[in-house]
Design an enzyme around this catalytic site. Structure first.
Site, PDB file in Angstrom:
ATOM      1  N   PRO A   6      31.014  37.841  18.973  1.00 15.65           N
ATOM      2  CA  PRO A   6      30.916  38.352  20.349  1.00 15.65           C
ATOM      3  C   PRO A   6      30.755  39.873  20.409  1.00 15.65           C
ATOM      4  CG  PRO A   6      33.101  37.390  19.936  1.00 15.65           C
ATOM      5  CD  PRO A   6      32.297  37.178  18.722  1.00 15.65           C
ATOM      6  N   GLN A   7      31.130  40.532  19.309  1.00 15.48           N
ATOM      7  CA  GLN A   7      31.033  42.000  19.282  1.00 15.48           C
ATOM      8  C   GLN A   7      29.947  42.450  18.301  1.00 15.48           C
ATOM      9  OE1 GLN A   7      33.686  43.972  20.706  1.00 15.48           O
ATOM     10  NE2 GLN A   7      34.982  42.260  21.327  1.00 15.48           N
ATOM     11  N   HIS A  13      39.212  35.568  -0.760  1.00 21.14           N
ATOM     12  CA  HIS A  13      40.511  36.242  -0.648  1.00 21.14           C
ATOM     13  C   HIS A  13      41.677  35.294  -0.868  1.00 21.14           C
ATOM     14  CE1 HIS A  13      38.285  39.443   1.936  1.00 21.14           C
ATOM     15  NE2 HIS A  13      38.152  39.657   0.637  1.00 21.14           N
TER      16      HIS A  13
HETATM   17  C1  BV8 Z   1      39.548  45.877  -3.834  1.00 19.91           C
HETATM   18  C2  BV8 Z   1      43.842  38.119   2.240  1.00 19.91           C
HETATM   19  C3  BV8 Z   1      39.578  47.046  -5.917  1.00 19.91           C
HETATM   20  C4  BV8 Z   1      45.214  38.543   2.614  1.00 19.91           C
HETATM   21  C5  BV8 Z   1      42.402  40.022   2.779  1.00 19.91           C
HETATM   22  C6  BV8 Z   1      37.725  52.691   1.947  1.00 19.91           C
HETATM   23  C7  BV8 Z   1      36.397  52.363   2.137  1.00 19.91           C
HETATM   24  C8  BV8 Z   1      35.891  51.139   1.679  1.00 19.91           C
HETATM   25  C9  BV8 Z   1      36.716  50.230   1.020  1.00 19.91           C
HETATM   26  C10 BV8 Z   1      38.039  50.571   0.848  1.00 19.91           C
HETATM   27  C11 BV8 Z   1      38.554  51.780   1.306  1.00 19.91           C
HETATM   28  N1  BV8 Z   1      39.858  51.820   1.004  1.00 19.91           N
HETATM   29  C12 BV8 Z   1      40.196  50.680   0.358  1.00 19.91           C
HETATM   30  C13 BV8 Z   1      39.098  49.924   0.244  1.00 19.91           C
HETATM   31  C14 BV8 Z   1      38.997  48.615  -0.395  1.00 19.91           C
HETATM   32  C15 BV8 Z   1      39.584  47.567   0.530  1.00 19.91           C
HETATM   33  C16 BV8 Z   1      38.895  47.570   1.874  1.00 19.91           C
HETATM   34  O1  BV8 Z   1      37.784  47.112   1.998  1.00 19.91           O
HETATM   35  N2  BV8 Z   1      39.599  48.120   2.875  1.00 19.91           N
HETATM   36  C17 BV8 Z   1      39.007  48.188   4.216  1.00 19.91           C
HETATM   37  C18 BV8 Z   1      40.097  47.895   5.244  1.00 19.91           C
HETATM   38  C19 BV8 Z   1      38.409  49.562   4.408  1.00 19.91           C
HETATM   39  N3  BV8 Z   1      39.326  46.313  -0.151  1.00 19.91           N
HETATM   40  C20 BV8 Z   1      40.231  45.849  -1.019  1.00 19.91           C
HETATM   41  O2  BV8 Z   1      41.313  46.373  -1.232  1.00 19.91           O
HETATM   42  C21 BV8 Z   1      39.802  44.623  -1.799  1.00 19.91           C
HETATM   43  N4  BV8 Z   1      40.084  44.848  -3.188  1.00 19.91           N
HETATM   44  O3  BV8 Z   1      38.756  46.646  -3.373  1.00 19.91           O
HETATM   45  O4  BV8 Z   1      40.056  45.958  -5.105  1.00 19.91           O
HETATM   46  C22 BV8 Z   1      39.923  46.670  -7.298  1.00 19.91           C
HETATM   47  C23 BV8 Z   1      38.905  46.336  -8.178  1.00 19.91           C
HETATM   48  C24 BV8 Z   1      39.244  46.023  -9.481  1.00 19.91           C
HETATM   49  C25 BV8 Z   1      40.590  46.007  -9.900  1.00 19.91           C
HETATM   50  C26 BV8 Z   1      41.609  46.311  -8.988  1.00 19.91           C
HETATM   51  C27 BV8 Z   1      41.280  46.642  -7.673  1.00 19.91           C
HETATM   52  C28 BV8 Z   1      40.617  43.410  -1.371  1.00 19.91           C
HETATM   53  C29 BV8 Z   1      40.300  43.065   0.053  1.00 19.91           C
HETATM   54  C30 BV8 Z   1      40.945  41.727   0.385  1.00 19.91           C
HETATM   55  C31 BV8 Z   1      42.150  41.952   1.271  1.00 19.91           C
HETATM   56  N5  BV8 Z   1      42.701  40.634   1.670  1.00 19.91           N
HETATM   57  N6  BV8 Z   1      42.871  38.806   3.092  1.00 19.91           N
HETATM   58  C32 BV8 Z   1      45.593  38.041   3.976  1.00 19.91           C
HETATM   59  O5  BV8 Z   1      44.828  37.255   4.587  1.00 19.91           O
HETATM   60  O6  BV8 Z   1      46.692  38.418   4.422  1.00 19.91           O
HETATM   61  S1  BV8 Z   1      41.330  40.777   3.839  1.00 19.91           S
HETATM   62  C33 BV8 Z   1      41.700  40.175   5.389  1.00 19.91           C
HETATM   63  O7  BV8 Z   1      41.206  41.098   6.311  1.00 19.91           O
HETATM   64  C34 BV8 Z   1      40.991  38.905   5.694  1.00 19.91           C
HETATM   65  O8  BV8 Z   1      40.905  38.032   4.608  1.00 19.91           O
HETATM   66  C35 BV8 Z   1      39.660  39.355   6.150  1.00 19.91           C
HETATM   67  O9  BV8 Z   1      38.762  39.414   5.094  1.00 19.91           O
HETATM   68  C36 BV8 Z   1      39.927  40.754   6.588  1.00 19.91           C
HETATM   69  C37 BV8 Z   1      39.735  40.807   8.068  1.00 19.91           C
HETATM   70  O10 BV8 Z   1      38.385  40.857   8.199  1.00 19.91           O
HETATM   71  P1  BV8 Z   1      37.624  39.838   9.154  1.00 19.91           P
HETATM   72  O11 BV8 Z   1      37.604  38.495   8.531  1.00 19.91           O
HETATM   73  O12 BV8 Z   1      36.341  40.507   9.425  1.00 19.91           O
HETATM   74  O13 BV8 Z   1      38.528  39.708  10.436  1.00 19.91           O
HETATM   75  P2  BV8 Z   1      38.786  40.822  11.552  1.00 19.91           P
HETATM   76  O14 BV8 Z   1      40.009  40.426  12.291  1.00 19.91           O
HETATM   77  O15 BV8 Z   1      38.705  42.156  10.908  1.00 19.91           O
HETATM   78  O16 BV8 Z   1      37.526  40.673  12.516  1.00 19.91           O
HETATM   79  C38 BV8 Z   1      37.353  39.466  13.227  1.00 19.91           C
HETATM   80  C39 BV8 Z   1      35.922  39.468  13.697  1.00 19.91           C
HETATM   81  O17 BV8 Z   1      35.686  38.237  14.368  1.00 19.91           O
HETATM   82  C40 BV8 Z   1      35.633  40.568  14.710  1.00 19.91           C
HETATM   83  O18 BV8 Z   1      34.364  41.140  14.426  1.00 19.91           O
HETATM   84  C41 BV8 Z   1      35.598  39.832  16.051  1.00 19.91           C
HETATM   85  O19 BV8 Z   1      34.656  40.401  16.945  1.00 19.91           O
HETATM   86  C42 BV8 Z   1      35.126  38.474  15.626  1.00 19.91           C
HETATM   87  N7  BV8 Z   1      35.586  37.366  16.470  1.00 19.91           N
HETATM   88  C43 BV8 Z   1      36.734  37.286  17.204  1.00 19.91           C
HETATM   89  N8  BV8 Z   1      36.785  36.073  17.812  1.00 19.91           N
HETATM   90  C44 BV8 Z   1      35.664  35.387  17.428  1.00 19.91           C
HETATM   91  C45 BV8 Z   1      34.902  36.208  16.581  1.00 19.91           C
HETATM   92  N9  BV8 Z   1      33.746  35.806  16.033  1.00 19.91           N
HETATM   93  C46 BV8 Z   1      33.317  34.566  16.341  1.00 19.91           C
HETATM   94  N10 BV8 Z   1      33.990  33.709  17.139  1.00 19.91           N
HETATM   95  C47 BV8 Z   1      35.162  34.090  17.701  1.00 19.91           C
HETATM   96  N11 BV8 Z   1      35.831  33.250  18.519  1.00 19.91           N
END
Ligand code: BV8
Ligand code: ZN
Length: 241
Positions: free
Chosen positions: A215-216, A114
């Site tokens: 953790p989850q 990303h």
């Molecule tokens: C694309 C950069 C097409 C920016 C990021 C409906 C269904 C399915 C998919 C989609 C949909 N609608 C839209 C989509 C596609 C969409 C998507 O997946 N949306 C989701 C929300 C449903 N994806 C996209 O748009 C991607 N692009 O599909 O393009 C395309 C193709 C061709 C041509 C044109 C277009 C792009 C996705 C990338 C977005 N950018 N980041 C920025 O950082 O600001 S994503 C961003 O959110 C992060 O990079 C990260 O990837 C994501 C968050 O996810 P996690 O890393 O999992 O973090 P999160 O906070 O969610 O969870 C934390 C976890 O850690 C938890 O589980 C927690 O329990 C755990 N945790 C907490 N503390 C700890 C821990 N674990 C261990 N130790 C700890 N201490």
């Protein structure tokens, strides 16, 4: 043998090891995850709402300011023992994170699915822009993005926004590594953002063992051979020698 020992055995015996990390990897360094409530001025903004091309079009200063706030925050924090344990591994490291904490812990050739907070580029001609000078004060406020030196358009953060394609070469290398892996460790990801969330599933589908550190529970639980309910900084040093 308990699950920590079993995980340590699998990792020590892996022929082709992949590590896949998300925002939870940096949580114990003090970097808010996307599901944590952001603090300060940004508390009222939803990350998903700001991490889009439309938000940047609509309000470049707000979006640029938010990313500058995040860049300055990650510059002020340090890698945690989880980053340091991963840096000891001979593995392909794939991250969804846009911070540089894996690199600062010593990992090399990190695949950033990303993008990165440290590679701003022109929003029109894509010319790379120099990273802004260090932490420009603790001001949380929006700041106007710099103008591109080549065409004068606003510079944007070098991250992949929702609705944008991931860098093709990076994604290809990541999928290839996941397909070839006999062991993949997924750490700190909710497994809901696609196509990144496919990576651990590719390994499992092709017969590799997936170990999850979180953790989850997450949607990835069902493809994991081992689910270690704990945090990155606590668990990784116990399963990586
Ligand atoms: C694309 C950069 C097409 C920016 C990021 C409906 C269904 C399915 C998919 C989609 C949909 N609608 C839209 C989509 C596609 C969409 C998507 O997946 N949306 C989701 C929300 C449903 N994806 C996209 O748009 C991607 N692009 O599909 O393009 C395309 C193709 C061709 C041509 C044109 C277009 C792009 C996705 C990338 C977005 N950018 N980041 C920025 O950082 O600001 S994503 C961003 O959110 C992060 O990079 C990260 O990837 C994501 C968050 O996810 P996690 O890393 O999992 O973090 P999160 O906070 O969610 O969870 C934390 C976890 O850690 C938890 O589980 C927690 O329990 C755990 N945790 C907490 N503390 C700890 C821990 N674990 C261990 N130790 C700890 N201490
Ligand atoms: Zn330009």
């Amino acid at each position: 043998m308990n699950t920590l020992q079993h995980a340590a055995e699998l990792i020590a015996g892996a022929q082709r090891l992949v590590v896949f990390t998300g925002a939870g990897m940096s949580a114990e360094s003090g970097v808010p995850t996307f599901r944590d409530a952001l603090t300060g001025l940004w508390a009222r903004y939803d990350a998903q709402a700001l991490a889009t091309p439309e938000a940047f079009q609509r309000d470049p200063a707000l979006v640029w300011g938010w990313y500058e706030w995040r860049r300055e925050l990650v510059e002020r924090v340090d890698p945690n023992p989880g980053h340091e344990a991963v840096a000891r591994l001979d593995c392909t490291l794939i991250t969804q994170n846009v911070d540089q904490l894996h690199e600062r812990a010593g990992s090399e050739d990190v695949l950033h699915l990303h993008g990165s907070l440290f590679e701003p580029r022109c929003s029109v001609c894509a010319q790379p822009a120099p990273p802004p000078p260090g932490a420009a004060g603790s001001g949380d406020g929006p700041r106007t993005p710099p103008a591109c030196g080549n065409c004068g358009s606003p510079v944007r953060p070098g991250v992949v926004w929702f609705g944008e394609a991931l860098p093709v070469d990076v994604l290809e290398r990541a999928v290839e590594a996941a397909a070839a892996a006999d062991v993949l460790i997924t750490v700190g990801t909710a497994g809901v953002v696609y196509p990144a969330a496919e990576i651990p599933q590719v390994t499992a589908r092709l017969g590799g063992s997936v170990i999850q550190v979180n953790p989850q529970a997450t949607p990835l639980d069902e493809v994991c051979a081992l689910n270690l309910r704990g945090t990155a900084a606590e668990v990784l040093p116990k399963i990586i020698r």
